[in-house]
Enzyme design. Structure first.
Site, PDB file in Angstrom:
ATOM      1  N   LYS A  53      31.455 -14.426 -19.518  1.00 14.10           N
ATOM      2  CA  LYS A  53      30.059 -14.498 -19.062  1.00 14.10           C
ATOM      3  C   LYS A  53      29.265 -15.427 -19.974  1.00 14.10           C
ATOM      4  O   LYS A  53      28.482 -16.258 -19.515  1.00 14.10           O
ATOM      5  CB  LYS A  53      29.409 -13.104 -19.085  1.00 14.10           C
ATOM      6  CG  LYS A  53      29.835 -12.222 -17.934  1.00 14.10           C
ATOM      7  CD  LYS A  53      29.349 -10.795 -18.133  1.00 14.10           C
ATOM      8  CE  LYS A  53      30.010  -9.871 -17.114  1.00 14.10           C
ATOM      9  NZ  LYS A  53      29.876  -8.452 -17.431  1.00 14.10           N
ATOM     10  N   GLN A  97      27.068  -3.808 -20.443  1.00 11.48           N
ATOM     11  CA  GLN A  97      28.440  -3.733 -19.935  1.00 11.48           C
ATOM     12  C   GLN A  97      28.890  -2.274 -19.809  1.00 11.48           C
ATOM     13  O   GLN A  97      28.722  -1.480 -20.739  1.00 11.48           O
ATOM     14  CB  GLN A  97      29.378  -4.514 -20.876  1.00 11.48           C
ATOM     15  CG  GLN A  97      30.816  -4.607 -20.426  1.00 11.48           C
ATOM     16  CD  GLN A  97      31.015  -5.484 -19.194  1.00 11.48           C
ATOM     17  OE1 GLN A  97      30.258  -6.409 -18.928  1.00 11.48           O
ATOM     18  NE2 GLN A  97      32.042  -5.186 -18.417  1.00 11.48           N
ATOM     19  N   ASP A 120      22.263  -6.805 -12.716  1.00 10.49           N
ATOM     20  CA  ASP A 120      23.428  -6.101 -12.175  1.00 10.49           C
ATOM     21  C   ASP A 120      23.079  -5.367 -10.881  1.00 10.49           C
ATOM     22  O   ASP A 120      23.981  -4.910 -10.175  1.00 10.49           O
ATOM     23  CB  ASP A 120      23.893  -5.036 -13.177  1.00 10.49           C
ATOM     24  CG  ASP A 120      25.119  -5.452 -13.957  1.00 10.49           C
ATOM     25  OD1 ASP A 120      25.941  -6.199 -13.408  1.00 10.49           O
ATOM     26  OD2 ASP A 120      25.249  -4.999 -15.107  1.00 10.49           O
TER      27      ASP A 120
HETATM   28  N1  GUN Z   1      31.951  -3.345 -15.767  1.00  9.98           N
HETATM   29  C1  GUN Z   1      32.765  -3.778 -14.778  1.00  9.98           C
HETATM   30  N2  GUN Z   1      32.078  -4.541 -13.904  1.00  9.98           N
HETATM   31  C2  GUN Z   1      30.810  -4.579 -14.336  1.00  9.98           C
HETATM   32  C3  GUN Z   1      29.626  -5.216 -13.852  1.00  9.98           C
HETATM   33  O1  GUN Z   1      29.604  -5.899 -12.822  1.00  9.98           O
HETATM   34  N3  GUN Z   1      28.516  -5.012 -14.603  1.00  9.98           N
HETATM   35  C4  GUN Z   1      28.503  -4.255 -15.721  1.00  9.98           C
HETATM   36  N4  GUN Z   1      27.354  -4.096 -16.373  1.00  9.98           N
HETATM   37  N5  GUN Z   1      29.581  -3.644 -16.203  1.00  9.98           N
HETATM   38  C5  GUN Z   1      30.720  -3.816 -15.496  1.00  9.98           C
END
Ligand code: GUN
Length: 287
Positions: A53, A97, A120
């Site tokens: 990311k 996350q 998100d």
């Molecule tokens: N863990 C797995 N996929 C995601 C996501 O799309 N966003 C977040 N914040 N955590 C994750």
């Protein structure tokens, strides 16, 4: 002949277009879209996601911050850190996350994120907008899947879309996005009886359960479209999907590979939504 849905190539194309929009926003408003990713603990899969990311955000011209926190941080401390970024005008997107360590209530953390910065799309205000047909911030994986279906001109209206997995991150928002485009949607999960009978009716099958090679050709009808959200490691630590690609490829019409399918599009949608949030902040005069 099966067609492979190349998420990696589509993500690259979209990220190049996004970098141009970021440049334009910088020159017109002197705003740099800012994304902060907060990672608690040292889960190896999360470390990889977060690094990817960060790399993509910097490449697209974003301001990118990563906050790495020890797994024994308290819930109150984490809330304070999120609140700090809520107040920071240079940050337009906040991502915490998941999963979080067990002693932290993830619902409280999600509720703390300013819904306008919730890139998100996990805050109840954003899930509410999605379910009432007025999406603003949408969970990134299902949003990326909708982009892939659109790019490959796969018809959705009137089709039977079956989803395996009912998580808040993928299954539930995926159902809503497909419904909004007039699919007939069936959401299946671990307690569903006779799952193969249902999946074999699917025109579009979305699999998000986290079990390597779970779906084989006896789960699908000929010509189905298969979207594989899984990211699993096999016994040799090789990355594999929830679908058995080799077994399915001669029966289905389209399939996403793992890696190089859904994953890169998730990151692209995260950046896109951060850009949109920055763009809205200019319009609303928040800078
Ligand atoms: N863990 C797995 N996929 C995601 C996501 O799309 N966003 C977040 N914040 N955590 C994750």
């Amino acid at each position: 002949m099966v067609k492979i849905i190349d998420g990696k190539a589509l993500a690259q194309k979209k990220q190049i277009a996004l970098a141009k929009k970021v440049e334009a926003l910088k020159s017109s408003s002197h705003i740099v879209p800012g994304l902060v990713v907060i990672l608690v603990g040292d889960d190896p899969a999360s470390q990889v996601y977060v690094k990817n990311k960060e790399k993509a955000a910097l490449k697209a011209g974003f301001k990118s911050e990563t906050v790495r926190l020890s797994s024994d941080i308290s819930e109150d401390e984490l809330v304070s850190i999120v609140e700090e970024y809520n107040r920071d005008d240079s940050i337009h997107g906040i991502l915490v996350q998941l999963p979080l360590p067990k002693h932290i209530n993830d619902k409280r953390i999600i509720l703390t994120i300013d819904p306008h910065k919730d890139v998100d799309g996990f805050h109840p205000m954003n899930t509410g907008h999605l379910w009432s047909g007025r999406p603003i911030m949408v969970p990134c994986t299902p949003a990326g899947i909708m982009e892939m279906l659109s790019e490959y001109q796969i018809p959705i209206e009137g089709k039977h879309a079956v989803i395996i997995g009912r998580s808040n991150i993928v299954g539930k928002p995926m159902a809503q996005l497909l419904l909004a485009q007039n699919a007939t949607v069936t959401l299946t999960h671990s307690k569903t009886k006779n799952i193969k009978e249902i999946t074999s009716q699917a025109d579009i099958l979305i699999i998000a359960i986290g079990q390597g090679h779970f779906v084989t050709k006896d789960f699908v009808k000929s010509g189905a479209v298969v979207i594989d959200v899984g990211m699993n490691r096999d016994d040799n630590q090789k990355l594999i999907g929830d679908a058995d690609f080799e077994d399915l490829k001669d029966k289905v019409s389209y399939i996403t590979p793992v890696p190089g399918g859904v994953g890169p599009m998730t990151i692209t949608m995260l950046l896109e939504q951060t850009y949109q949030s920055a763009f809205r902040s200019v319009k609303n005069g928040n800078n």
